[in-house]
Design a protein around this motif. Structure first.
Motif, mmCIF file in Angstrom:
data_model
loop_
_atom_site.group_PDB
_atom_site.id
_atom_site.type_symbol
_atom_site.label_atom_id
_atom_site.label_comp_id
_atom_site.label_asym_id
_atom_site.label_seq_id
_atom_site.Cartn_x
_atom_site.Cartn_y
_atom_site.Cartn_z
ATOM 1 N N MET A 110 1.754 109.624 -65.757
ATOM 2 C CA MET A 110 2.752 109.635 -66.279
ATOM 3 C C MET A 110 4.202 108.875 -65.983
ATOM 4 O O MET A 110 4.791 108.655 -66.996
ATOM 5 N N ASP A 111 4.127 109.551 -64.211
ATOM 6 C CA ASP A 111 4.861 108.420 -64.112
ATOM 7 C C ASP A 111 4.791 106.909 -64.406
ATOM 8 O O ASP A 111 4.145 105.879 -63.327
ATOM 9 N N PRO A 112 5.929 106.744 -64.626
ATOM 10 C CA PRO A 112 5.315 104.624 -64.900
ATOM 11 C C PRO A 112 5.630 103.921 -63.926
ATOM 12 O O PRO A 112 5.265 102.486 -63.470
ATOM 13 N N ARG A 113 6.951 104.630 -62.389
ATOM 14 C CA ARG A 113 5.883 103.710 -61.038
ATOM 15 C C ARG A 113 4.722 103.735 -60.501
ATOM 16 O O ARG A 113 4.535 103.183 -59.519
ATOM 17 N N MET A 114 4.283 104.764 -61.356
ATOM 18 C CA MET A 114 2.578 105.206 -60.990
ATOM 19 C C MET A 114 1.194 104.780 -61.438
ATOM 20 O O MET A 114 0.324 103.827 -61.167
ATOM 21 N N ARG A 115 1.812 105.210 -62.753
ATOM 22 C CA ARG A 115 0.215 105.151 -63.598
ATOM 23 C C ARG A 115 -0.882 105.311 -62.780
ATOM 24 O O ARG A 115 -0.859 106.600 -62.028
ATOM 25 N N PHE A 116 -1.973 104.783 -63.171
ATOM 26 C CA PHE A 116 -2.868 104.960 -62.989
ATOM 27 C C PHE A 116 -3.370 104.204 -61.847
ATOM 28 O O PHE A 116 -3.989 103.820 -60.902
ATOM 29 N N ASP A 117 -2.768 103.502 -61.037
ATOM 30 C CA ASP A 117 -1.981 102.044 -60.264
ATOM 31 C C ASP A 117 -2.100 103.466 -59.031
ATOM 32 O O ASP A 117 -2.548 102.192 -58.020
ATOM 33 N N TRP A 118 -2.107 104.107 -59.054
ATOM 34 C CA TRP A 118 -1.836 104.899 -57.623
ATOM 35 C C TRP A 118 -3.209 105.639 -57.074
ATOM 36 O O TRP A 118 -3.274 105.459 -56.003
ATOM 37 N N TRP A 119 -4.182 105.797 -58.308
ATOM 38 C CA TRP A 119 -5.636 106.085 -57.652
ATOM 39 C C TRP A 119 -6.003 104.211 -56.838
ATOM 40 O O TRP A 119 -6.815 104.499 -56.305
ATOM 41 N N SER A 120 -5.734 103.811 -57.751
ATOM 42 C CA SER A 120 -6.524 102.653 -56.951
ATOM 43 C C SER A 120 -5.635 101.920 -55.506
ATOM 44 O O SER A 120 -6.999 101.560 -54.919
ATOM 45 N N ALA A 121 -4.546 102.244 -55.329
ATOM 46 C CA ALA A 121 -3.633 101.442 -54.693
ATOM 47 C C ALA A 121 -4.581 102.632 -53.359
ATOM 48 O O ALA A 121 -4.213 102.066 -51.781
ATOM 49 N N ASN A 122 -5.054 103.987 -53.260
ATOM 50 C CA ASN A 122 -5.794 105.061 -52.479
ATOM 51 C C ASN A 122 -7.398 104.809 -52.397
ATOM 52 O O ASN A 122 -7.930 105.603 -51.651
ATOM 53 N N ASP A 123 -7.699 103.567 -52.983
ATOM 54 C CA ASP A 123 -8.980 103.163 -52.887
ATOM 55 C C ASP A 123 -10.156 104.782 -53.358
ATOM 56 O O ASP A 123 -10.470 104.984 -52.744
ATOM 57 N N TRP A 124 -9.222 105.404 -54.881
ATOM 58 C CA TRP A 124 -10.326 106.343 -55.303
ATOM 59 C C TRP A 124 -10.470 105.744 -56.884
ATOM 60 O O TRP A 124 -9.740 106.231 -57.155
ATOM 61 N N ASP A 125 -11.228 104.378 -56.929
ATOM 62 C CA ASP A 125 -11.619 104.466 -58.152
ATOM 63 C C ASP A 125 -12.193 105.047 -58.839
ATOM 64 O O ASP A 125 -12.125 105.017 -60.134
ATOM 65 N N GLU A 126 -12.665 105.691 -58.344
ATOM 66 C CA GLU A 126 -13.559 106.691 -58.918
ATOM 67 C C GLU A 126 -13.497 107.696 -59.766
ATOM 68 O O GLU A 126 -14.186 108.835 -60.138
ATOM 69 N N TYR A 127 -12.339 107.758 -59.482
ATOM 70 C CA TYR A 127 -10.643 109.192 -59.587
ATOM 71 C C TYR A 127 -10.355 108.916 -60.592
ATOM 72 O O TYR A 127 -9.738 109.805 -61.725
ATOM 73 N N ILE A 128 -10.676 107.394 -61.564
ATOM 74 C CA ILE A 128 -9.393 106.975 -61.834
ATOM 75 C C ILE A 128 -9.945 107.715 -63.848
ATOM 76 O O ILE A 128 -8.706 107.700 -64.376
ATOM 77 N N GLN A 129 -11.055 107.459 -63.858
ATOM 78 C CA GLN A 129 -11.304 107.996 -65.572
ATOM 79 C C GLN A 129 -11.935 109.228 -65.529
ATOM 80 O O GLN A 129 -11.655 109.560 -66.305
ATOM 81 N N ILE A 130 -11.868 109.888 -64.456
ATOM 82 C CA ILE A 130 -11.718 110.721 -64.687
ATOM 83 C C ILE A 130 -10.236 112.233 -64.873
ATOM 84 O O ILE A 130 -9.815 112.286 -65.575
ATOM 85 N N SER A 131 -9.453 110.813 -64.278
ATOM 86 C CA SER A 131 -7.528 111.565 -64.617
ATOM 87 C C SER A 131 -7.625 110.321 -65.982
ATOM 88 O O SER A 131 -6.575 111.446 -66.795
ATOM 89 N N LYS A 132 -8.076 109.623 -66.109
ATOM 90 C CA LYS A 132 -8.072 109.369 -67.433
ATOM 91 C C LYS A 132 -8.677 109.976 -68.672
ATOM 92 O O LYS A 132 -7.530 110.435 -69.774
ATOM 93 N N ASP A 133 -9.793 111.186 -68.274
ATOM 94 C CA ASP A 133 -10.655 111.846 -69.000
ATOM 95 C C ASP A 133 -9.608 112.628 -69.191
ATOM 96 O O ASP A 133 -8.821 112.909 -70.341
ATOM 97 N N MET A 134 -8.506 113.167 -68.140
ATOM 98 C CA MET A 134 -7.759 114.524 -68.056
ATOM 99 C C MET A 134 -6.791 114.222 -69.324
ATOM 100 O O MET A 134 -6.198 114.809 -69.520
ATOM 101 N N VAL A 135 -5.883 112.908 -68.564
ATOM 102 C CA VAL A 135 -4.907 112.616 -69.773
ATOM 103 C C VAL A 135 -5.203 112.757 -70.911
ATOM 104 O O VAL A 135 -4.579 113.138 -71.938
#
Length: 201
Positions: free
Chosen positions: A117-142
């Motif tokens: 929910m931080d407009p500066r980070m959103r889900f781009d933060w996971w990608s920027a840290n090479d954690w693409d595998e956690y993006i879907q998990i985080s999206k599901d949580m949200v």
């Protein structure tokens, strides 16, 4: 205390050398080097601790995961370069303690939601840290939190009768799919006062 000792190094050494009773307390060059390394390491943690401190006057839980990562990265770099046994041991133990705490962020959706929910980070933060595998998990949580607590419920704007009248007058309807629209908008780098930009990603 370490900062003060280094600032007063010359005065401290002079006092120990000129006072016979204090001679045993004079520090050797390697001991001063030890303090310098310790100060360098701890100063970085001071900056990061202040970033998530409640005293800054605004919510900081959205920065918790990025700060955890920055602290762990700092310790890993220190461990790779350090040769002093006691400093090395302290850094290793510190890293393990941080990892123990960090693992607990998976037990609640609050960290994923706050970060997304931080407009500066959103889900781009996971990608920027090479954690693409956690993006879907985080999206599901949200999405789960959105569905359970917020979707379809009136917010402050809808509850304002004057705004509601204006929306009706001009035929403005509340958007559907607000979460999906927000998620796909992408992050935007918004500067925050007193917040180190290097901790963003």
């Amino acid at each position: 205390m370490v900062d003060r000792a280094i600032i007063l190094k010359d005065a401290y050494q002079s006092m120990c050398q000129n006072e016979p009773k204090l001679g045993a307390y004079a520090l050797e060059d390697d001991e001063w080097t030890y303090l310098e390394k310790l100060r360098c390491l701890l100063s970085q943690f001071e900056t990061m601790t202040k970033t998530v401190s409640s005293s800054v006057g605004y919510p900081t839980i959205n920065r918790a995961m990025s700060v955890y990562n920055a602290m762990i990265d700092t310790l890993e770099e220190f461990i790779e370069q350090e040769t002093n046994p006691s400093l090395l041991r302290a850094a290793i133990q510190g890293k393990q303690k941080l990892l123990d705490y960090y693992s607990k962020t998976d037990s609640t959706p609050v960290y994923a939601v706050a970060t997304a929910m931080d407009p500066r980070m959103r889900f781009d933060w996971w990608s920027a840290n090479d954690w693409d595998e956690y993006i879907q998990i985080s999206k599901d949580m949200v999405a789960d939190v959105w569905e359970q607590y917020y979707k379809g419920k009136e917010g402050p704007i809808e509850q304002d009768t004057e705004i509601a009248k204006q929306m009706k007058l001009y035929g403005i309807k509340k958007k559907t799919g607000e979460l999906e629209e927000y998620v796909h908008e992408g992050s935007s780098l918004i500067a925050c006062k007193n917040e180190p930009p290097e901790l963003m990603y």
